[in-house]
Design an enzyme around this catalytic site. Sequence first.
Site, mmCIF file in Angstrom:
data_model
loop_
_atom_site.group_PDB
_atom_site.id
_atom_site.type_symbol
_atom_site.label_atom_id
_atom_site.label_comp_id
_atom_site.label_asym_id
_atom_site.label_seq_id
_atom_site.Cartn_x
_atom_site.Cartn_y
_atom_site.Cartn_z
ATOM 1 C CD GLU A 443 -1.702 -2.454 1.186
ATOM 2 O OE1 GLU A 443 -0.600 -2.730 1.722
ATOM 3 O OE2 GLU A 443 -2.479 -3.333 0.763
ATOM 4 C CD GLN A 465 -7.423 -6.710 -2.242
ATOM 5 O OE1 GLN A 465 -6.858 -7.399 -1.405
ATOM 6 N NE2 GLN A 465 -7.204 -6.833 -3.536
ATOM 7 N N PRO A 472 -0.487 0.573 6.092
ATOM 8 C CG PRO A 472 0.077 -1.519 5.254
ATOM 9 C CD PRO A 472 -1.099 -0.664 5.588
ATOM 10 C CG HIS A 512 -11.786 -8.152 5.532
ATOM 11 N ND1 HIS A 512 -11.492 -9.219 6.354
ATOM 12 C CD2 HIS A 512 -10.905 -8.206 4.500
ATOM 13 C CE1 HIS A 512 -10.497 -9.901 5.834
ATOM 14 N NE2 HIS A 512 -10.122 -9.313 4.714
#
Length: 708
Positions: A443, A465, A472, A512
């Site tokens: 990332e 995502q 990061p 998530h």
Amino acid sequence: MADTLRTRRVARPSPAPLASIDWRSVVKNALASRLLDDIEEATNRDRATVPKEHVVLYQFSSRGHDVAQVILGSLITGRHDGAGAYYRSRPFLLSLGLPLDDAFGSPLGRAGGFSDGRDIGVVCNLPNRDGPMVLPMAGDVGSQYTPAAGWAQSIQYHRDVLGNAEWDGSIGVALGGDASVATSGFWASLTMATTLKLPMLFYIEDNNLGISVSGDMQTPNGNIARNLESFGNLLVRDGDGTDPHASAQLFTECVDHVRRGAGPALVRLTVPRLSSHSGPDNQKGYRTDAEIASDAARDPLPKLRDYLVPALLSEDEWTAIEREVTADVHVALDAARARTIPDPSRVAQFVYADEGADVPDAFGGLTRAERSALGGTDVASRDGDLLRFAEAIRHTLRHELLVNPKLVVFGEDVGKKGGVHLVTEGLQKQFGSGRVFDTSLSEEGIIGRASGMAIAGLMPVAEIQFRKYADPATEQLNNTGTLRWRTANRFAAPMVVRMPGGFGKDVGDPWHSLSDEVRFAHAYGWQVVMPSNSADAVGLLRAAMRSANPTIFFEHRSLLMTGTGSARYPGDDYVLPFGQARMVREGTDVTLVSWGAMVHRCEEAAKQFGDRVELIDLRTIAPWDRSAVLASVRKTGRCLVVHEDNLTAGFGAEIVATIAQEAFWHLDAPVQRLAPRDIPMPYHQVLLDAVLPRVDDIAAQLEALLGV
Ligand SMILES: Cc1ncc(C[n+]2csc(CCOP(=O)(O)OP(=O)(O)O)c2C)c(N)n1
């Protein structure tokens, strides 16, 4: 104070100077850098007696690193060459055209120069439009690498996708110290450069010291070149940076290799650090006198003199250059000291773009003319197809890819697969892998690359995502947000970062389902968008892709995965300005404020109270529509804010504080918040229901509030 140059001599036989190097420029820039360091260091040493305004607070000497840097700089001459550099890179910048008075003036914090007094003087930049440029540096070690790789990837894009042959043979360069090879930015960019065979040169200046930590702590046995010998797609060279002949040979070989399209190269040169790490560091605790003396004996400047005199320059010519440089440096020093101090009334300017007629376009992003040519209307078409959230975003990306050839869409799995949420499905097939592409799993690499690409004039639309996996990239996100401000509008990096997150259909988990939007609202310079439905998503995404500012575009998982939030496609030209809330339903007795997926739960709850509840969907939280919220609260006298992010220091706290300050005398009851009680998102549905505000919870809170 040291204020003239007299270069020491060391007698040693030398090979004939390489004819391909402009040695006179090398000498001038090396001498200028050395004298700048001499003067700054002497001023610092004598700070008790020199005027306070002549003292440089963050003084970093390049002494010892200087000669090799200016040799490299003499080879970086292409119109579209671009470099990522760091705080010890001033000699390199001088050789690329950094004016001497800027080199003095910005460290003194004066007005103008590369940051208008906003940033420390060693963190600089060079926005050459018709010659080699230097990307805005940052204070974080290692953060220079991924934007430089983004610039290198843009060279390929301008040449191959936009068909601009002028970019052919251009080069991206990244300079870094030996400690920087331990950073994630170094490895992220090395992966990008080697997998994509980018036209990129890494130059590692190995002085065997971080601040005090030796090189074998940064890479095994302290030699990154040796450790990278078997790395694929990388030409690696290793040498002595105090030897001008060897340095010039290695740089020439590697620059030629990169310019002819053979792939990236890495040069590691050993150099002495002839001063302390920085002004305040006295190096006594970590370096012996013998070590300091042995480094002093490796000074590359006398070696440069011996290499060139008398082979290329006579004694008199060398002395004449010394005299000329001394005069130039002193003129520049006087000019820099005479500069005014920065104007505090302008300190807020350029946190976001200032589109005033007298404000020039920054280096980076689409030009104002390119953006206005894209047009747009804030009137939604009423007869579009009913689209789910993901489809609406895909439609919008597709249209923008069609009308804006500088727009690129990328991220992990967004290419062939079409993204793990299938939002970009089919786009690579339609537009090719030059414009819609997969990235390596980093990332930091994704956002750093986006920054370099934006500065190279492209409009990057990057997908992270899931929200959690932006962690990061925090350093690059923060540096992107401050970039325009800290360079006083010399540079900007407008981009869109699409970021799915929040709870999913019947599921959650700590990885998530993070929402956490307040972090981006708290970051400088970002616009933060959290749409609740497809029509708003279309207009806001298009606004983001045509904006001069960077935007976090939050795609809620529960909307992507379900039909919730479906709406009619408002048209290919629809642009919804930021900071305009949507009145979801009007009401008389209580104002309910929310954004994102929680708007739908709020709507369900509000229905239970007839026309008593006024529901406002903020749509964007940076900027947020204060006036809509305040007008409503002044009318109803009551307010409840509902969000999915943590209660403590969530964005609701900002809204409530604003109401307390601006509408206190209109309130009939304490302003309320309903949000998860600082608990991470759990997996099982039962636990998820216990954490997230449910329709019943919202209704109960409204009921209680209406009873006050
Ligand atoms: C991410 C980050 N961590 C720590 C620091 C503090 N710091 C500044 S310079 C430095 C040492 C870097 O050494 P190196 O990369 O070898 O460059 P050199 O100073 O030797 O030229 C450290 C630890 C920082 N600026 N950024």
